[in-house]
Scaffold this active site. Structure first.
Site, PDB file in Angstrom:
ATOM      1  N   HIS A   1       3.337  -0.299  -6.905  1.00  0.00           N
ATOM      2  CA  HIS A   1       3.359  -1.096  -6.588  1.00  0.00           C
ATOM      3  C   HIS A   1       4.388  -1.581  -6.320  1.00  0.00           C
ATOM      4  O   HIS A   1       5.382  -1.855  -7.214  1.00  0.00           O
ATOM      5  CB  HIS A   1       2.005  -2.294  -6.946  1.00  0.00           C
ATOM      6  CG  HIS A   1       2.000  -3.447  -6.534  1.00  0.00           C
ATOM      7  ND1 HIS A   1       2.940  -4.351  -6.022  1.00  0.00           N
ATOM      8  CD2 HIS A   1       1.169  -3.790  -5.886  1.00  0.00           C
ATOM      9  CE1 HIS A   1       2.631  -5.441  -5.096  1.00  0.00           C
ATOM     10  NE2 HIS A   1       1.846  -5.244  -4.575  1.00  0.00           N
TER      11      HIS A   1
ATOM     12  N   ASP B   1      -6.070  -1.381  -4.875  1.00  0.00           N
ATOM     13  CA  ASP B   1      -6.954  -0.975  -3.572  1.00  0.00           C
ATOM     14  C   ASP B   1      -7.738   0.368  -4.661  1.00  0.00           C
ATOM     15  O   ASP B   1      -8.325   1.436  -3.489  1.00  0.00           O
ATOM     16  CB  ASP B   1      -5.817  -0.283  -2.877  1.00  0.00           C
ATOM     17  CG  ASP B   1      -5.504  -0.852  -2.053  1.00  0.00           C
ATOM     18  OD1 ASP B   1      -4.395  -1.083  -1.700  1.00  0.00           O
ATOM     19  OD2 ASP B   1      -6.249  -2.197  -1.285  1.00  0.00           O
TER      20      ASP B   1
HETATM   21  C1  SDX Z   1      -1.067  -3.143  -1.087  1.00  0.00           C
HETATM   22  O1  SDX Z   1       2.864  -5.627  -1.405  1.00  0.00           O
HETATM   23  C2  SDX Z   1       1.933  -5.872  -2.107  1.00  0.00           C
HETATM   24  O2  SDX Z   1       2.439  -7.021  -2.204  1.00  0.00           O
HETATM   25  C3  SDX Z   1       0.689  -5.055  -1.621  1.00  0.00           C
HETATM   26  C4  SDX Z   1      -0.657  -5.403  -1.803  1.00  0.00           C
HETATM   27  C5  SDX Z   1      -0.920  -6.970  -1.130  1.00  0.00           C
HETATM   28  O3  SDX Z   1      -1.764  -7.605  -2.011  1.00  0.00           O
HETATM   29  O4  SDX Z   1      -0.418  -7.577  -0.413  1.00  0.00           O
HETATM   30  O5  SDX Z   1      -0.528  -5.749  -2.896  1.00  0.00           O
HETATM   31  C6  SDX Z   1      -1.710  -4.335  -1.421  1.00  0.00           C
HETATM   32  O6  SDX Z   1      -0.653  -3.308   0.096  1.00  0.00           O
HETATM   33  C7  SDX Z   1      -1.232  -2.414  -2.469  1.00  0.00           C
HETATM   34  C8  SDX Z   1      -0.387  -0.978  -2.788  1.00  0.00           C
HETATM   35  C9  SDX Z   1      -1.174   0.269  -1.831  1.00  0.00           C
HETATM   36  N1  SDX Z   1      -0.625   1.723  -1.444  1.00  0.00           N
HETATM   37  C10 SDX Z   1      -1.342   2.741  -2.471  1.00  0.00           C
HETATM   38  O7  SDX Z   1      -1.897   2.745  -2.750  1.00  0.00           O
HETATM   39  C11 SDX Z   1      -0.413   3.504  -1.524  1.00  0.00           C
HETATM   40  C12 SDX Z   1       0.237   4.791  -3.181  1.00  0.00           C
HETATM   41  N2  SDX Z   1       1.545   3.866  -3.661  1.00  0.00           N
HETATM   42  C13 SDX Z   1       2.795   4.217  -2.912  1.00  0.00           C
HETATM   43  O8  SDX Z   1       3.012   4.666  -1.687  1.00  0.00           O
HETATM   44  C14 SDX Z   1       3.922   3.041  -3.590  1.00  0.00           C
HETATM   45  O9  SDX Z   1       3.591   3.141  -4.705  1.00  0.00           O
HETATM   46  C15 SDX Z   1       4.232   1.873  -2.663  1.00  0.00           C
HETATM   47  C16 SDX Z   1       4.152   2.054  -1.381  1.00  0.00           C
HETATM   48  C17 SDX Z   1       3.012   0.729  -3.067  1.00  0.00           C
HETATM   49  C18 SDX Z   1       4.744   1.774  -3.008  1.00  0.00           C
HETATM   50  O10 SDX Z   1       6.154   2.660  -2.792  1.00  0.00           O
HETATM   51  P1  SDX Z   1       7.930   1.469  -3.329  1.00  0.00           P
HETATM   52  O11 SDX Z   1       7.415  -0.034  -4.075  1.00  0.00           O
HETATM   53  O12 SDX Z   1       8.765   1.700  -2.504  1.00  0.00           O
HETATM   54  O13 SDX Z   1       7.946   2.442  -4.019  1.00  0.00           O
HETATM   55  P2  SDX Z   1       8.235   4.371  -3.912  1.00  0.00           P
HETATM   56  O14 SDX Z   1       7.869   4.285  -2.776  1.00  0.00           O
HETATM   57  O15 SDX Z   1      10.473   3.986  -3.498  1.00  0.00           O
HETATM   58  O16 SDX Z   1       8.092   5.140  -5.108  1.00  0.00           O
HETATM   59  C19 SDX Z   1       9.087   4.473  -6.581  1.00  0.00           C
HETATM   60  C20 SDX Z   1       8.849   5.715  -7.083  1.00  0.00           C
HETATM   61  C21 SDX Z   1       9.295   6.999  -6.005  1.00  0.00           C
HETATM   62  O17 SDX Z   1       9.394   8.317  -7.308  1.00  0.00           O
HETATM   63  P3  SDX Z   1      11.448   8.663  -7.341  1.00  0.00           P
HETATM   64  O18 SDX Z   1      11.750   8.877  -6.046  1.00  0.00           O
HETATM   65  O19 SDX Z   1      12.003   7.517  -8.366  1.00  0.00           O
HETATM   66  O20 SDX Z   1      11.418  10.301  -8.054  1.00  0.00           O
HETATM   67  O21 SDX Z   1       7.975   6.313  -7.325  1.00  0.00           O
HETATM   68  C22 SDX Z   1       6.642   7.142  -7.281  1.00  0.00           C
HETATM   69  C23 SDX Z   1       7.929   7.858  -5.642  1.00  0.00           C
HETATM   70  O22 SDX Z   1       7.787   8.719  -5.031  1.00  0.00           O
HETATM   71  N3  SDX Z   1       5.077   6.576  -6.611  1.00  0.00           N
HETATM   72  C24 SDX Z   1       4.315   7.386  -6.529  1.00  0.00           C
HETATM   73  C25 SDX Z   1       3.763   6.923  -6.467  1.00  0.00           C
HETATM   74  N4  SDX Z   1       3.689   5.152  -5.386  1.00  0.00           N
HETATM   75  C26 SDX Z   1       5.185   5.434  -6.393  1.00  0.00           C
HETATM   76  N5  SDX Z   1       3.842   8.967  -6.721  1.00  0.00           N
HETATM   77  C27 SDX Z   1       2.461   9.644  -7.180  1.00  0.00           C
HETATM   78  N6  SDX Z   1       2.215   8.346  -6.420  1.00  0.00           N
HETATM   79  C28 SDX Z   1       1.720   7.466  -6.442  1.00  0.00           C
HETATM   80  N7  SDX Z   1       1.248   6.636  -5.424  1.00  0.00           N
END
Ligand code: SDX
Length: 433
Positions: free
Chosen positions: A304, A361
């Site tokens: 998140h 989620d």
């Molecule tokens: C919602 O914003 C809100 O409040 C949203 C929400 C709401 O109520 O409105 O809470 C609802 O959207 C919840 C999130 C649902 N999405 C997912 O579950 C999709 C999977 N999650 C990711 O795609 C990610 O964690 C996000 C999109 C939620 C957050 O992305 P960020 O903050 O841009 O973080 P990032 O993608 O830059 O990740 C940071 C690191 C990365 O590794 P590095 O590049 O630093 O090596 O963490 C890793 C990412 O690769 N990472 C994951 C991961 N999520 C982040 N690795 C594996 N699995 C994951 N799910």
């Protein structure tokens, strides 16, 4: 006492005001940065940028705190209803009994949609995704119910009309997609039970209302009702900042929510769990693939932008899994996979170092499946829940004298000054070269 930040740029020291929020959050007010220095700030994805001041929802990502108008989400999930929570978000206070009654009566009265809206649905391809239909139908509402911005009472009716009809339009999309007769809202049912009846009642098998599932739906929608400046809420505020009508701004929010990184994650989690089960992937393989930067496999429902600890909504949703599955007397093998995945991820260094925890989620899809909601409708369920938050945020932006049309700057990285060359000359030059 006013606070300030000092910045030294090109040897020149400038002073910038610091804004302090009611929970002690601090922001550097950079509105005078460019006029004073010619510099702008750079923050793709706005992870470190405050877009507005807001009094609606408070989140503490480090402590896993979520409050609507100061009230903890745990208390609202335990004791409130979705309609009462919607009133709280939009007006800023809990309703009196009379206010709650009149709100419920209006929601019921406004629940049918204009008969000619049904024609829109008939012309969609059968496999059309309900989020695309919902976004279009909410936008179409402007043509049927032009809101009168300068009348406070009319705007309150517009808010309630949206909250009431989004349920009916969502259920219609589902019924028509499975070729069943549309079930009309009933005046004797409350908000959540009316939705369940419109979704599952049929001429063949009358729907048997279950109060535990009605309660579960209230809690589900309370948990989704607002979440400060998330992607879809930002879309609503950005589109609304151009002073377009509220329906179009909300329609933009529905489109933004559809993405699998945002509200579409609840559907993506189920697809991920089903794929794991079908391919017979072990938990170890899933965790290894999720950590592999070369692999596009992600642990959907994990991570998140704000929560760097367990999402407080996920905790409540996880508890709901047991309650709803026990009620419907069903054992969902995907729940076992989800639990094993969660346990493995929470004990894995990669996930711990990156503060990746289950978000709202991760378990919500399992609750919705148990309630009989089809997977394609999961993000629609999220949209119905988030609508009061979008409305509250749109309204706050609309009446905030400090808010202006959203128009960010950029750092240009394209060609420097270039000349236009007529096509004949271009061809001549390319044939010579
Ligand atoms: C919602 O914003 C809100 O409040 C949203 C929400 C709401 O109520 O409105 O809470 C609802 O959207 C919840 C999130 C649902 N999405 C997912 O579950 C999709 C999977 N999650 C990711 O795609 C990610 O964690 C996000 C999109 C939620 C957050 O992305 P960020 O903050 O841009 O973080 P990032 O993608 O830059 O990740 C940071 C690191 C990365 O590794 P590095 O590049 O630093 O090596 O963490 C890793 C990412 O690769 N990472 C994951 C991961 N999520 C982040 N690795 C594996 N699995 C994951 N799910």
């Amino acid at each position: 006492m006013e606070e300030f930040a000092k910045l030294i740029i090109d040897g020149k020291e400038i002073t910038l005001p610091v804004i302090v929020g009611s929970e002690g959050e601090r922001a550097i007010d950079i509105r005078s940065l460019r006029p004073q220095t010619g510099y702008i700030t750079f923050d793709p994805g706005y992870g470190n940028t405050g877009a507005c001041k807001s009094a609606i929802t408070y989140m503490d990502g480090e402590k896993g705190i979520l409050r609507y108008r100061g009230i903890p989400i745990e208390q609202l999930a335990k004791s409130s209803t979705f309609v009462e929570t919607a009133f709280l978000l939009i007006t800023g206070k809990l309703p009196t009994r009379d206010e709650l009654t009149s709100t419920s009566v209006y929601l019921n009265d406004a629940s049918p949609v204009h008969e000619s809206m049904k024609a829109f649905y008939q012309n969609y391809p059968p496999k059309a995704h309900p989020m695309g239909i919902l976004s279009a139908m909410v936008n179409a509402m402007r043509s049927f119910y032009p809101e009168l911005i300068d009348l406070e009472e009319e705007m309150n009716n517009t808010y309630l009309r949206l909250i009431s009809k989004i349920r009916t339009m969502a259920a219609m999309a589902y019924k028509i997609s499975i070729g069943q007769r549309v079930i009309y809202p009933r005046p004797d049912l409350c908000y959540c039970s009316n939705f369940l009846n419109m979704m599952f009642d049929s001429a063949v098998v009358p729907y048997r209302m279950d109060n535990d599932l009605v309660r579960a739906l209230n809690v589900f929608w309370i948990l989704h009702a607002d979440h400060e400046q998330n992607c879809s809420t930002t879309a609503v505020r950005v589109v609304g900042s151009g002073k377009v009508n509220i329906y179009s701004a909300i329609s933009a929010g529905i489109s933004a929510l559809w993405g699998p990184l945002h509200g579409g994650a609840n559907q993506a989690v189920i697809h991920m769990l089903e794929r794991i089960r079908k391919d017979g992937m072990s938990v170890e393989q899933c965790i290894a693939r999720a950590k592999d930067a070369e692999d596009d496999f992600r642990l959907m429902g994990f991570g998140h932008r704000v929560y760097k600890t367990y999402d407080p909504r996920a905790k409540i949703m996880k508890e709901m899994c047991d309650i709803v599955l026990k009620k419907v007397k069903c054992k969902d093998p995907l729940l076992d996979i989800a639990r094993n995945l969660e346990e493995a991820a929470l004990n894995d260094t990669y996930f711990k170092e990156k503060n990746l925890y289950p978000n709202v989620d991760f378990y919500s899809g399992i609750v919705l499946r148990a309630m009989g909601i089809p997977t394609d409708m999961f993000t629609v369920m999220f949209a119905i829940g988030r609508l009061p938050g979008w409305i509250a945020q749109w309204k706050e932006d609309w009446i905030d004298p400090e808010m202006k049309i959203c128009r960010p700057r950029q750092i240009y990285t394209g060609n420097i000054l270039n000349e236009y060359v007529p096509i004949d000359q271009r061809e001549e030059e390319s044939s010579v070269s």
